[in-house]
Design a protein around this motif. Structure first.
Motif, short mmCIF file in Angstrom:
data_model
loop_
_atom_site.label_atom_id
_atom_site.label_comp_id
_atom_site.label_asym_id
_atom_site.label_seq_id
_atom_site.Cartn_x
_atom_site.Cartn_y
_atom_site.Cartn_z
N ALA A 77 24.20 -13.06 -41.54
CA ALA A 77 24.79 -14.30 -42.03
C ALA A 77 26.19 -14.52 -41.49
O ALA A 77 26.57 -15.64 -41.14
N GLY A 78 26.98 -13.45 -41.41
CA GLY A 78 28.33 -13.60 -40.89
C GLY A 78 28.33 -14.04 -39.44
O GLY A 78 29.13 -14.89 -39.04
N GLY A 79 27.44 -13.47 -38.64
CA GLY A 79 27.34 -13.88 -37.25
C GLY A 79 26.88 -15.31 -37.09
O GLY A 79 27.39 -16.06 -36.24
N HIS A 80 25.91 -15.72 -37.92
CA HIS A 80 25.45 -17.10 -37.88
C HIS A 80 26.59 -18.06 -38.21
O HIS A 80 26.78 -19.08 -37.52
N ARG A 81 27.34 -17.73 -39.24
CA ARG A 81 28.44 -18.62 -39.63
C ARG A 81 29.50 -18.72 -38.52
O ARG A 81 30.02 -19.80 -38.25
N GLN A 82 29.81 -17.59 -37.90
CA GLN A 82 30.82 -17.61 -36.84
C GLN A 82 30.37 -18.50 -35.69
O GLN A 82 31.16 -19.28 -35.15
N ALA A 83 29.10 -18.39 -35.31
CA ALA A 83 28.58 -19.24 -34.24
C ALA A 83 28.61 -20.71 -34.65
O ALA A 83 29.02 -21.58 -33.88
N LEU A 84 28.22 -21.00 -35.87
CA LEU A 84 28.17 -22.39 -36.34
C LEU A 84 29.56 -23.01 -36.40
O LEU A 84 29.74 -24.19 -36.10
N ARG A 118 21.78 -22.77 -44.49
CA ARG A 118 21.71 -24.09 -43.85
C ARG A 118 22.24 -25.22 -44.71
O ARG A 118 22.45 -26.32 -44.19
N SER A 119 22.48 -24.98 -45.96
CA SER A 119 23.09 -26.02 -46.80
C SER A 119 24.55 -25.72 -47.11
O SER A 119 25.15 -26.36 -47.98
N SER A 120 25.14 -24.77 -46.40
CA SER A 120 26.53 -24.39 -46.67
C SER A 120 27.49 -25.50 -46.28
O SER A 120 27.32 -26.15 -45.25
N ALA A 121 28.49 -25.71 -47.11
CA ALA A 121 29.51 -26.72 -46.83
C ALA A 121 30.35 -26.30 -45.64
O ALA A 121 30.59 -25.11 -45.42
N GLY A 122 30.79 -27.30 -44.86
CA GLY A 122 31.70 -27.04 -43.76
C GLY A 122 31.06 -26.51 -42.51
O GLY A 122 31.76 -26.14 -41.56
N LEU A 123 29.72 -26.48 -42.46
CA LEU A 123 29.00 -26.06 -41.26
C LEU A 123 28.16 -27.22 -40.75
O LEU A 123 27.82 -28.14 -41.51
N PRO A 124 27.80 -27.22 -39.47
CA PRO A 124 26.95 -28.30 -38.96
C PRO A 124 25.64 -28.40 -39.74
O PRO A 124 25.18 -27.44 -40.37
N ARG A 125 25.04 -29.57 -39.66
CA ARG A 125 23.76 -29.80 -40.34
C ARG A 125 22.66 -29.00 -39.63
O ARG A 125 22.54 -29.01 -38.41
N ILE A 126 21.82 -28.33 -40.43
CA ILE A 126 20.72 -27.53 -39.90
C ILE A 126 19.44 -27.99 -40.59
O ILE A 126 19.22 -27.72 -41.77
N GLU A 127 18.60 -28.70 -39.84
CA GLU A 127 17.31 -29.12 -40.37
C GLU A 127 16.33 -27.95 -40.38
O GLU A 127 15.44 -27.87 -41.21
N ALA A 379 34.34 -35.08 -36.82
CA ALA A 379 34.22 -35.33 -38.26
C ALA A 379 32.81 -35.02 -38.71
O ALA A 379 31.83 -35.30 -38.02
N LEU A 380 32.70 -34.42 -39.88
CA LEU A 380 31.43 -34.12 -40.51
C LEU A 380 31.42 -34.76 -41.89
O LEU A 380 32.31 -34.50 -42.71
N ALA A 381 30.48 -35.68 -42.11
CA ALA A 381 30.40 -36.41 -43.38
C ALA A 381 31.73 -37.11 -43.70
O ALA A 381 32.15 -37.15 -44.86
N GLY A 382 32.38 -37.60 -42.67
CA GLY A 382 33.61 -38.34 -42.87
C GLY A 382 34.86 -37.49 -42.97
O GLY A 382 35.96 -38.02 -43.06
N ARG A 383 34.73 -36.19 -42.95
CA ARG A 383 35.89 -35.30 -43.04
C ARG A 383 36.29 -34.85 -41.64
O ARG A 383 35.50 -34.23 -40.94
N TRP A 384 37.52 -35.16 -41.25
CA TRP A 384 38.00 -34.82 -39.90
C TRP A 384 38.58 -33.43 -39.90
O TRP A 384 39.29 -33.03 -40.83
#
Length: 384
Positions: A77-84, A118-127, A379-384
């Motif tokens: 999970a830590g590696g995934h987050r760092q890449a994201l 994949r639903s974590s805040a502050g990361l790109p959207r992951i379908e 910006a993601l969801a309007g947050r720059w």
């Protein structure tokens, strides 16, 4: 709950086939409400001055293995987050974490990590994830680990499809035994079936297309080409891809995998259906000479691209989508078509909803570039 109403002003706006000047994007609570002329901006919207430049939808990458030294084959999970986080900093607001061929239990572990974050805040959207393998041709495996390749009819896919809700796309070689049946299973589960790392003939692709296959990964890479049998010429996967009328197709636009002539040919043959993918690896963002791993294999960053340690094959790219835009722009493609290749077309190919366009109702995900197509902010969801 505080309602956020904001008008984005300053840059040119790439909205589908138009480049709008003297317009504003109205953002309300993380969604795009409208695109209006500047004189029509409502008085109850605060203005965010972005300055001159080019505003696009957030970039979409549907084939990418990692970045910043970490990758999605790790099952960590830590590696995934760092890449994201590295993707988001590079303007990618939606992506499919992609796993190359690996032991089935390792792929399952990686899928479970994707599902957990994949639903974590502050990361790109992951379908969902993109499984690039393990059902590939050994002859066209490229840098895929030959020890991990499997056959679609060997029963192993059931372990993967137990996690079908996490899988958005699966790539396979259409000529392998059981490929048509696997395609039918994927389509029934709302998973995009894609062709890749294949040594088959055009009829193999056509058979899987009839079963619902709709996408082809990295054109010219890992694809068979025309052969002669006596006087007869039998088209391969490359020719079938370029001649297709319906398939969406990927191109790695790093200027390393494909020379300009081949990129131009793909763009000419596949208008409106060709999307850019990074096919990036954990080596993305690392300097030449760096080594990185995917699964049990180690690769090398050399001359700005990933290669196997024996230098006999590319091993993914080290270039992210936003860095590819200036490269591909030099091939004569118009701005709106170029941006579509990195936004709306990959979103369509992976059947992602409400991303990839600046349009009412879509997520307020944006990338802001200067005139030279260098990324300025995201910006993601309007947050720059």
């Amino acid at each position: 709950m505080i309602k956020v109403r904001e008008a984005l002003v300053g840059p040119d706006i790439v909205a589908d086939s138009e480049v709008l000047q003297d317009h504003s994007v109205l953002v309300r609570d993380g969604r795009i409400e409208a695109i209006v002329p500047l004189r029509q901006v409502p008085t109850d919207y605060s203005k965010r001055e972005l300055g001159q430049g080019i505003l696009t939808a957030g970039l979409v990458d549907i084939h990418t293995h990692g970045a910043g030294g970490r990758g999605f084959n790790e099952g960590d999970a830590g590696g995934h987050r760092q890449a994201l986080e590295a993707y988001l900093a590079a303007g990618v607001t939606s992506l499919l974490p992609t796993m190359s061929a690996a032991p089935i239990e390792d792929l399952v572990a990686s899928l479970e990590v994707v599902d957990s974050i994949r639903s974590s805040a502050g990361l790109p959207r992951i379908e969902g994830a993109h499984l690039e393998g393990p059902y590939f041709s050994d002859a066209q495996r490229g840098a895929q680990d030959p020890r991990t390749l499997r056959m679609p009819d060997d029963g192993s896919v059931e372990q993967l499809l137990d996690h079908a809700r996490v899988i958005r796309m699966m790539s396979l070689a259409p000529e392998l035994p059981g490929a048509v049946r696997l395609t039918e299973r994927l389509v029934s589960l709302d998973i995009v079936a894609a062709a890749g790392h294949t040594d088959g003939r055009d009829e193999d692709l056509f058979a899987c297309q009839r079963a619902g296959l709709s996408h082809v990964i990295h054109v010219f890479s890992g694809q068979s080409t025309t052969v002669r049998e006596g006087p007869w010429r039998r088209p391969g996967m490359l020719e079938a891809t370029l001649a297709s009328d319906l398939l969406t197709v990927e191109m790695i636009g790093d200027g390393k995998h494909l020379p300009p002539t081949l990129m131009k040919l793909a763009m000419r043959c596949l208008p409106d259906r060709l999307c850019l993918v990074s096919d990036s690896t954990p080596g993305a963002g690392l300097p030449d000479g760096s080594r990185y791993g995917m699964g049990d294999n180690e690769y090398l960053v050399e001359d700005g691209v990933g290669v196997t340690t024996d230098r006999t094959a590319f091993a993914g790219s080290t270039t992210l989508i936003s860095q590819m835009l200036p490269i591909v722009s030099q091939l004569g493609v118009g701005l709106t078509d170029l941006i579509a290749m990195a936004t709306s077309i990959p979103a369509h190919a992976a059947r992602l909803s409400e991303v990839g366009r600046i349009a009412p109702g879509y997520h307020a995900d944006f990338a802001l570039f200067d005139e030279a197509l260098s990324l300025r902010s995201v910006a993601l969801a309007g947050r720059w």
